[in-house]
Design a protein around this motif. Structure first.
Motif, PDB file in Angstrom:
ATOM      1  N   MET A 359       0.839  -1.193   0.000  1.00 16.29           N
ATOM      2  CA  MET A 359       0.000   0.000   0.000  1.00 16.29           C
ATOM      3  C   MET A 359       0.880   1.250   0.000  1.00 16.29           C
ATOM      4  O   MET A 359       1.886   1.325   0.713  1.00 16.29           O
ATOM      5  N   LEU A 360       0.471   2.226  -0.792  1.00 17.04           N
ATOM      6  CA  LEU A 360       1.211   3.487  -0.925  1.00 17.04           C
ATOM      7  C   LEU A 360       0.288   4.653  -0.614  1.00 17.04           C
ATOM      8  O   LEU A 360      -0.927   4.549  -0.720  1.00 17.04           O
ATOM      9  N   LYS A 361       0.885   5.782  -0.257  1.00 16.41           N
ATOM     10  CA  LYS A 361       0.097   7.001  -0.088  1.00 16.41           C
ATOM     11  C   LYS A 361      -0.368   7.499  -1.460  1.00 16.41           C
ATOM     12  O   LYS A 361       0.282   7.234  -2.473  1.00 16.41           O
ATOM     13  N   ALA A 362      -1.475   8.210  -1.461  1.00 19.46           N
ATOM     14  CA  ALA A 362      -1.992   8.761  -2.712  1.00 19.46           C
ATOM     15  C   ALA A 362      -1.057   9.836  -3.253  1.00 19.46           C
ATOM     16  O   ALA A 362      -0.463  10.604  -2.491  1.00 19.46           O
ATOM     17  N   LEU A 363      -0.921   9.894  -4.573  1.00 19.41           N
ATOM     18  CA  LEU A 363      -0.072  10.902  -5.228  1.00 19.41           C
ATOM     19  C   LEU A 363      -0.805  12.218  -5.468  1.00 19.41           C
ATOM     20  O   LEU A 363      -0.263  13.124  -6.096  1.00 19.41           O
ATOM     21  N   THR A 364      -2.016  12.338  -4.959  1.00 18.47           N
ATOM     22  CA  THR A 364      -2.891  13.440  -5.344  1.00 18.47           C
ATOM     23  C   THR A 364      -2.424  14.807  -4.861  1.00 18.47           C
ATOM     24  O   THR A 364      -2.860  15.818  -5.420  1.00 18.47           O
ATOM     25  N   HIS A 365      -1.575  14.886  -3.861  1.00 22.07           N
ATOM     26  CA  HIS A 365      -1.070  16.196  -3.437  1.00 22.07           C
ATOM     27  C   HIS A 365       0.168  16.607  -4.223  1.00 22.07           C
ATOM     28  O   HIS A 365       0.450  17.793  -4.355  1.00 22.07           O
ATOM     29  N   PHE A 366       0.926  15.638  -4.713  1.00 24.22           N
ATOM     30  CA  PHE A 366       2.070  15.944  -5.562  1.00 24.22           C
ATOM     31  C   PHE A 366       1.637  16.126  -7.020  1.00 24.22           C
ATOM     32  O   PHE A 366       2.173  16.981  -7.722  1.00 24.22           O
ATOM     33  N   CYS A 367       0.696  15.310  -7.474  1.00 23.73           N
ATOM     34  CA  CYS A 367       0.288  15.308  -8.892  1.00 23.73           C
ATOM     35  C   CYS A 367      -1.226  15.427  -9.025  1.00 23.73           C
ATOM     36  O   CYS A 367      -1.883  14.528  -9.596  1.00 23.73           O
ATOM     37  N   PRO A 368      -1.822  16.529  -8.546  1.00 28.46           N
ATOM     38  CA  PRO A 368      -3.286  16.634  -8.591  1.00 28.46           C
ATOM     39  C   PRO A 368      -3.849  16.684 -10.005  1.00 28.46           C
ATOM     40  O   PRO A 368      -4.921  16.144 -10.274  1.00 28.46           O
ATOM     41  N   VAL A 369      -3.136  17.324 -10.929  1.00 26.67           N
ATOM     42  CA  VAL A 369      -3.628  17.424 -12.302  1.00 26.67           C
ATOM     43  C   VAL A 369      -3.505  16.076 -13.008  1.00 26.67           C
ATOM     44  O   VAL A 369      -4.453  15.583 -13.623  1.00 26.67           O
ATOM     45  N   SER A 370      -2.331  15.455 -12.907  1.00 23.46           N
ATOM     46  CA  SER A 370      -2.106  14.167 -13.562  1.00 23.46           C
ATOM     47  C   SER A 370      -2.987  13.076 -12.985  1.00 23.46           C
ATOM     48  O   SER A 370      -3.324  12.115 -13.682  1.00 23.46           O
ATOM     49  N   CYS A 371      -3.392  13.222 -11.723  1.00 27.26           N
ATOM     50  CA  CYS A 371      -4.276  12.229 -11.097  1.00 27.26           C
ATOM     51  C   CYS A 371      -5.751  12.568 -11.291  1.00 27.26           C
ATOM     52  O   CYS A 371      -6.617  11.908 -10.720  1.00 27.26           O
ATOM     53  N   ASN A 372      -6.018  13.648 -12.051  1.00 32.18           N
ATOM     54  CA  ASN A 372      -7.395  14.012 -12.425  1.00 32.18           C
ATOM     55  C   ASN A 372      -8.234  14.476 -11.231  1.00 32.18           C
ATOM     56  O   ASN A 372      -9.431  14.185 -11.136  1.00 32.18           O
ATOM     57  N   CYS A 373      -7.619  15.200 -10.315  1.00 31.91           N
ATOM     58  CA  CYS A 373      -8.380  15.756  -9.195  1.00 31.91           C
ATOM     59  C   CYS A 373      -9.435  16.731  -9.714  1.00 31.91           C
ATOM     60  O   CYS A 373      -9.134  17.607 -10.538  1.00 31.91           O
ATOM     61  N   GLY A 374     -10.642  16.603  -9.217  1.00 26.04           N
ATOM     62  CA  GLY A 374     -11.720  17.481  -9.648  1.00 26.04           C
ATOM     63  C   GLY A 374     -12.141  17.271 -11.080  1.00 26.04           C
ATOM     64  O   GLY A 374     -12.872  18.094 -11.641  1.00 26.04           O
ATOM     65  N   GLY A 375     -11.661  16.188 -11.708  1.00 25.87           N
ATOM     66  CA  GLY A 375     -12.001  15.939 -13.113  1.00 25.87           C
ATOM     67  C   GLY A 375     -11.326  16.908 -14.046  1.00 25.87           C
ATOM     68  O   GLY A 375     -11.849  17.204 -15.132  1.00 25.87           O
ATOM     69  N   SER A 376     -10.147  17.424 -13.654  1.00 26.93           N
ATOM     70  CA  SER A 376      -9.461  18.437 -14.458  1.00 26.93           C
ATOM     71  C   SER A 376      -9.036  17.916 -15.823  1.00 26.93           C
ATOM     72  O   SER A 376      -8.964  18.677 -16.789  1.00 26.93           O
ATOM     73  N   LEU A 377      -8.755  16.623 -15.930  1.00 25.81           N
ATOM     74  CA  LEU A 377      -8.381  16.043 -17.218  1.00 25.81           C
ATOM     75  C   LEU A 377      -9.598  15.540 -17.974  1.00 25.81           C
ATOM     76  O   LEU A 377      -9.760  15.784 -19.167  1.00 25.81           O
ATOM     77  N   SER A 378     -10.455  14.815 -17.269  1.00 28.17           N
ATOM     78  CA  SER A 378     -11.644  14.253 -17.907  1.00 28.17           C
ATOM     79  C   SER A 378     -12.623  13.815 -16.831  1.00 28.17           C
ATOM     80  O   SER A 378     -12.237  13.168 -15.859  1.00 28.17           O
ATOM     81  N   THR A 379     -13.877  14.147 -17.030  1.00 23.86           N
ATOM     82  CA  THR A 379     -14.910  13.703 -16.093  1.00 23.86           C
ATOM     83  C   THR A 379     -15.343  12.271 -16.381  1.00 23.86           C
ATOM     84  O   THR A 379     -16.104  11.686 -15.604  1.00 23.86           O
ATOM     85  N   ASP A 380     -14.854  11.706 -17.491  1.00 23.05           N
ATOM     86  CA  ASP A 380     -15.211  10.340 -17.844  1.00 23.05           C
ATOM     87  C   ASP A 380     -14.257   9.318 -17.230  1.00 23.05           C
ATOM     88  O   ASP A 380     -14.522   8.114 -17.269  1.00 23.05           O
TER      89      ASP A 380
END
Length: 525
Positions: A359-380
């Motif tokens: 198990m690893l920590k989420a990358l969402t604080h380092f890579c919020p855009v690449s991890c699609n936070c808030g659907g920034s890349l795609s809502t699909d």
């Protein structure tokens, strides 16, 4: 009698030979009053030899046996010990003495046992301390994760803290613990138990890590929280994380290590525990210009290389992280498809692959855009939970309704102003659909170019946020069923007798933005 036996049994030739043998002459020893010199010399000499042999050879063995007897049967013997997978030793009172377990000792175990068997008072113990009676007898068979959560207390309701520092200088956790105990007697007993345990842990950790200088707090162990190379002892890393989770950044998505081995469960990032960190992070992927955050990001990949034992330079993930930054999420999308997916909504943990046990920590604080936070890349595609992403990446949602950002509403039905007919169904997300329905309900409270009332003001605040411009446009263009050319825009103009410049002006978003800016300015010191 012997002469008769000889005559009856001895052969004739033997008897003749014996009869012809002349007696031997023996030298006579001098004597004094009946005591000859031979008897007077040999007897004292034998006594001296016996005394010398007794003191030089026999007595040491007797002393050794006596010491063994005292060690096995003297002083306090009603206890057992166990060595866990973190190499810490646990004592427990017992009525039985199991010799087989006691003699199977490691070096640290020997020190603990000798402190008991030497009869030292508990106040002078350095390594030994008694555990509670519940659940400690089988520590040798427990997994590391079980040991970490068991070792982490006391107490669990103090939230994440450095256990090794409880009771140390300038540490307030002990005061918080004692504050909750009403009885003075219990306070004293609890304080003594915690300080005794801390002293034993400090000495044990120092011994296990072969450190010459004493360990005073978690700050002395911070460099061990993250392994720097595969040759380092991962047992030491797990032990330090278990005792010093705050110092090791177990509770952060931007500090510490990427792996969570050794981190107590209560310290793992979870909903509600990262609000302060979320508010400080911009909605941008970390880059080489990010300073300390960039180094921490690379440290996460160095950490996973150690745990995966990636010794070949061309295979190290840190190498790709240095080159691509958060682009590694896209580069390894096929190899590590779950790298940004939160596996457990109660804890913000992920895996490289769904089948991995690590198990690893989420990358969402380092890579919020690449991890699609808030659907920034795609809502699909997969959208991480809002609480695991920087606050700047997600649309604010303060309404009581627990609707998630990624929920879809392919057939959103919005009632018309008269409450009897409806607008044509529209495909949107669930939050936008809910807000459009609330705006219609709030039209009865529309006064002077804005909605009045606290509830309607909250609705305006949500739909007027810049992240919901598309939602406002959808609301503005809604078409009423069975009414030609009757859109929300036309109906709004007819109902309010106004012709606003656009949807944001019609809903009072400009006023709302001004108020928000004024409130923010008032918060600046």
């Amino acid at each position: 009698v012997d002469e008769l036996v000889f005559e009856a049994t001895a052969p004739t030739r033997a008897r003749r030979l014996i009869s012809r043998v002349a007696p031997l002459e023996l030298t006579t020893w001098r004597s004094w009053k009946g005591l000859d010199l031979k008897a007077g010399t040999i007897f004292p000499l034998l006594l001296i030899i016996l005394l010398v042999v007794g003191y030089t050879n026999i007595k040491p063995h007797v002393n050794t046996l006596q010491n063994v007897h005292d060690s096995m049967c003297g002083n306090r013997q009603n206890f057992t010990y166990s060595v866990d997978k973190l190499h810490l030793v646990h004592l427990q009172n017992t009525n039985d003495f199991h010799a087989a377990k006691v003699y199977a000792m490691s070096s640290l175990a020997e020190k603990v046992v000798l402190e008991m068997t030497d009869g030292r008072p508990e106040a002078d113990w350095r390594f030994a301390h008694f555990e509670s009676q519940e659940g400690m007898s089988d520590v040798s068979s427990k997994s590391v994760s079980e040991l970490v959560n068991q070792l982490y207390g006391p107490p669990r309701d103090i939230r994440c803290h450095d256990t090794l520092d409880v009771g140390g200088p300038n540490n307030k956790t002990l005061k918080d613990i004692l504050f909750r105990i009403p009885s003075q007697t219990q306070k004293l007993a609890t304080r003594t138990a915690i300080l005794t345990k801390r002293r034993a842990l400090l000495s044990s950790v120092q011994y296990l890590m072969n450190r010459k200088s004493p360990i005073r707090s978690c700050a002395d162990l911070q460099n061990i929280c993250v392994p720097q190379q595969t040759s380092e002892s991962l047992d030491h890393v797990q032990l330090v994380r278990a005792l010093c989770p705050k110092t090791c950044g177990c509770d952060s998505l931007q500090r510490g290590s990427w792996t969570v081995f050794g981190c107590p469960d209560i310290c793992l990032p979870r909903p509600g525990s990262l609000e302060g960190e979320r508010a400080k992070i911009s909605c941008q992927d970390v880059s080489k210009t990010s300073g300390a955050n960039w180094q921490a990001f690379l440290g996460w990949f160095r950490d996973i290389d150690v745990w995966l034992n990636n010794t070949k330079a061309s295979m190290k993930l840190e190498r790709f992280a240095k080159k691509d930054g958060c682009g590694v999420v896209k580069r390894f999308a096929a190899l590590f498809p779950a790298i940004c997916k939160i596996e457990d909504t109660t804890r913000f943990l992920s895996k490289l692959r769904k089948t991995d046990a690590t198990m690893l920590k989420a990358l969402t604080h380092f890579c919020p855009v690449s991890c699609n936070c808030g659907g920034s890349l795609s809502t699909d595609h997969y959208i991480p939970p809002e609480a695991a992403c920087p606050a700047a990446c997600v649309c604010p949602w303060t309404l009581a309704s627990s609707i998630k950002e990624q929920d879809k509403s392919p057939a959103c039905v919005v009632p018309f102003f008269d409450g009897r007919s409806f607008f044509t169904q529209v495909a949107t997300d669930a939050r936008c659909c809910h807000l459009m329905q609330k705006v219609i309900a709030c039209m009865a409270h529309y006064r002077g170019g804005k909605f009045t009332g606290q509830a309607c003001a909250a609705v305006t605040g949500m739909i007027c946020h810049e992240c919901r411009n598309e939602c406002i446009d959808q609301l503005w263009d809604l078409e009423a069923e069975g009414m030609d050319n009757m859109t929300f825009r036309a109906a709004f103009w007819n109902l309010t007798n106004t012709t606003p410049a656009g949807p944001r002006s019609a809903l009072g978003c400009d006023t709302h933005r001004h108020l928000a800016a004024t409130e923010a300015a008032l918060l600046v010191p």
